[in-house]
Write a protein that holds these residues in place. Structure first.
Motif, PDB file in Angstrom:
ATOM      1  N   TYR A 183       2.499  -7.815   9.258  1.00  0.00           N
ATOM      2  CA  TYR A 183       2.510  -6.459   8.710  1.00  0.00           C
ATOM      3  C   TYR A 183       3.897  -5.833   8.862  1.00  0.00           C
ATOM      4  CZ  TYR A 183       0.932  -1.533   8.220  1.00  0.00           C
ATOM      5  OH  TYR A 183       0.754  -0.230   7.825  1.00  0.00           O
ATOM      6  N   ALA A 200       0.336   3.215   5.185  1.00  0.00           N
ATOM      7  CA  ALA A 200       0.568   2.627   6.507  1.00  0.00           C
ATOM      8  C   ALA A 200      -0.613   2.887   7.438  1.00  0.00           C
ATOM      9  CB  ALA A 200       1.852   3.185   7.107  1.00  0.00           C
ATOM     10  N   CYS A 221       5.431  -2.335   8.449  1.00  0.00           N
ATOM     11  CA  CYS A 221       4.955  -0.955   8.354  1.00  0.00           C
ATOM     12  C   CYS A 221       6.136  -0.001   8.220  1.00  0.00           C
ATOM     13  CB  CYS A 221       4.140  -0.607   9.604  1.00  0.00           C
ATOM     14  SG  CYS A 221       3.601   1.100   9.616  1.00  0.00           S
ATOM     15  N   LEU A 247       0.850  -1.198   0.000  1.00  0.00           N
ATOM     16  CA  LEU A 247       0.000   0.000   0.000  1.00  0.00           C
ATOM     17  C   LEU A 247       0.880   1.240   0.000  1.00  0.00           C
ATOM     18  CD1 LEU A 247      -2.567  -1.045   2.783  1.00  0.00           C
ATOM     19  CD2 LEU A 247      -2.586  -1.643   0.333  1.00  0.00           C
ATOM     20  N   ALA A 284       3.269  -1.556   3.964  1.00  0.00           N
ATOM     21  CA  ALA A 284       2.645  -0.271   3.655  1.00  0.00           C
ATOM     22  C   ALA A 284       3.494   0.890   4.155  1.00  0.00           C
ATOM     23  CB  ALA A 284       1.240  -0.206   4.261  1.00  0.00           C
ATOM     24  N   VAL A 292      -4.828 -10.554   7.611  1.00  0.00           N
ATOM     25  CA  VAL A 292      -3.418 -10.141   7.537  1.00  0.00           C
ATOM     26  C   VAL A 292      -2.555 -11.106   8.351  1.00  0.00           C
ATOM     27  CG1 VAL A 292      -1.764  -8.276   7.925  1.00  0.00           C
ATOM     28  CG2 VAL A 292      -4.126  -7.717   7.299  1.00  0.00           C
ATOM     29  N   CYS A 327      -5.591  -3.902   9.736  1.00  0.00           N
ATOM     30  CA  CYS A 327      -5.220  -4.831  10.817  1.00  0.00           C
ATOM     31  C   CYS A 327      -6.173  -4.729  12.007  1.00  0.00           C
ATOM     32  CB  CYS A 327      -3.799  -4.549  11.277  1.00  0.00           C
ATOM     33  SG  CYS A 327      -2.528  -4.948  10.064  1.00  0.00           S
ATOM     34  N   LEU A 358       1.194  -7.953   4.588  1.00  0.00           N
ATOM     35  CA  LEU A 358       0.926  -6.550   4.295  1.00  0.00           C
ATOM     36  C   LEU A 358       2.200  -5.737   4.455  1.00  0.00           C
ATOM     37  CD1 LEU A 358      -1.400  -4.493   3.715  1.00  0.00           C
ATOM     38  CD2 LEU A 358      -1.603  -4.213   6.184  1.00  0.00           C
ATOM     39  N   GLY A 406      -3.161   0.628   6.415  1.00  0.00           N
ATOM     40  CA  GLY A 406      -2.741  -0.704   6.843  1.00  0.00           C
ATOM     41  C   GLY A 406      -3.087  -0.993   8.295  1.00  0.00           C
TER      42      GLY A 406
END
Length: 318
Positions: free
Chosen positions: A121, A104, A123, A30, A99, A118, A111, A97, A107
């Motif tokens: 992640y 973010a 981030c 993302l 992002a 997900v 979550c 994920l 994102g």
């Protein structure tokens, strides 16, 4: 960018453009503001070569994805709705994920709302910012950083778009993408002026070619900046909509990466939140915080190989 496939999918009532490459577990990327799927060009190539299916959409209102006209169509529910529908369209139950920036923020909402979708992640740049029930976000930004903070300056529809049009899309994008100015992100009063970056360089940094910049410019000259700014204009609305999640933790396994010069990481209050332990309390399965020496906000592009390695090292554990 050879071998990256492009297609349009129907999600949540809009047509979404996605770039994709590779086969295997899905890694969903993302992008932030003012960016596009193209921001992840290095990660798409790297992850797809390591046995993953890398998928990077243009988010709602960006690039070749549809941009609903109504400002109210850019809440966290709308955008997360797009992503859940995209995950369904990809035919998988869960994604990894990754992002950055506004991506973010979205994102973290994904979550929070649908942790079942997900697996883990990664981030970049913007930590989880739990809802403060006492203060609306724009008021909070104004109190912390003043009227010139970018979020405050973006609130009035049409105003910033006109100022950006006056200096031209190439200048706006070069100005923002090359900034190494510590945070918070501030625009000067009055016209666009020097924007985020009072030291816009004559020549581009090594990680951003003229061809790269030209792709961003071509897309934003076509779409304008209104839809991307509508994300900022819905921050208070998101605060209203997410009242039921006040005090909620994000329990998805996570890794956080920011450049030491990142305008978000260096914004007053955020560095203390990230480094002081509260971030870990709000995201109990936060495995690690990584701060990259000498790197600024757009770390997925500036330090691409390092970011690729951090992503791979984390997601291979799951």
């Amino acid at each position: 960018m050879e071998g990256i496939a492009h297609r349009t999918v129907e999600v949540n009532g809009i047509k979404m453009h996605i770039a994709e490459k590779g086969e295997g577990p899905v890694v969903l990327f993302l992008h932030g503001f003012p960016e596009l799927w193209y921001s992840w060009r290095h990660q798409i190539l790297a992850l797809s070569s390591h046995g993953y299916s890398a998928v990077a959409p243009d988010l709602r209102g960006y690039g070749d994805t549809e941009a609903p006209a109504s400002m109210s169509s850019y809440t966290c529910f709308d955008i997360v709705g797009d992503l859940v529908a995209l995950i369904d369209t990809l035919g998988v139950d869960q994604v990894f994920l990754v992002a950055h920036d506004w991506g973010a923020i979205i994102g973290w909402y994904l979550c929070l709302f649908r942790p079942d979708r997900v697996k883990a992640y990664v981030c970049l740049s913007v930590p989880y910012l739990p809802r403060n029930p006492k203060v609306k976000p724009v008021d909070g930004m104004r109190a912390m950083y003043g009227e010139d903070s970018s979020v405050c300056r973006f609130q009035k529809p049409g105003e910033m778009e006109a100022q950006m049009a006056a200096v031209g899309t190439p200048y706006v994008l070069k100005n923002i993408l090359t900034t190494r100015h510590p945070g918070p992100p501030i625009f000067p009063k009055g016209d666009y002026g020097t924007g985020y970056n009072p030291n816009t360089p004559e020549t581009l940094p090594s990680w951003l070619s003229e061809q790269d910049l030209a792709y961003f410019v071509t897309q934003f000259e076509k779409t304008g900046f209104t839809a991307p700014m509508n994300y900022h204009r819905n921050m208070d609305r998101n605060w209203e909509l997410t009242a039921p999640w006040t005090g909620a933790q994000v329990k998805v396994p996570a890794r956080f990466i920011a450049g030491e010069l990142d305008m978000t990481y260096t914004a007053p209050g955020l560095k203390q939140y990230i480094d002081g332990g509260q971030f870990k309390k709000d995201v109990p399965n936060l495995e690690e915080v990584i701060i990259q020496k000498g790197v600024a906000h757009f770390n997925n592009q500036e330090a691409a190989e390092e970011i690729n390695n951090y992503i791979l090292d984390f997601i291979k554990k799951f």
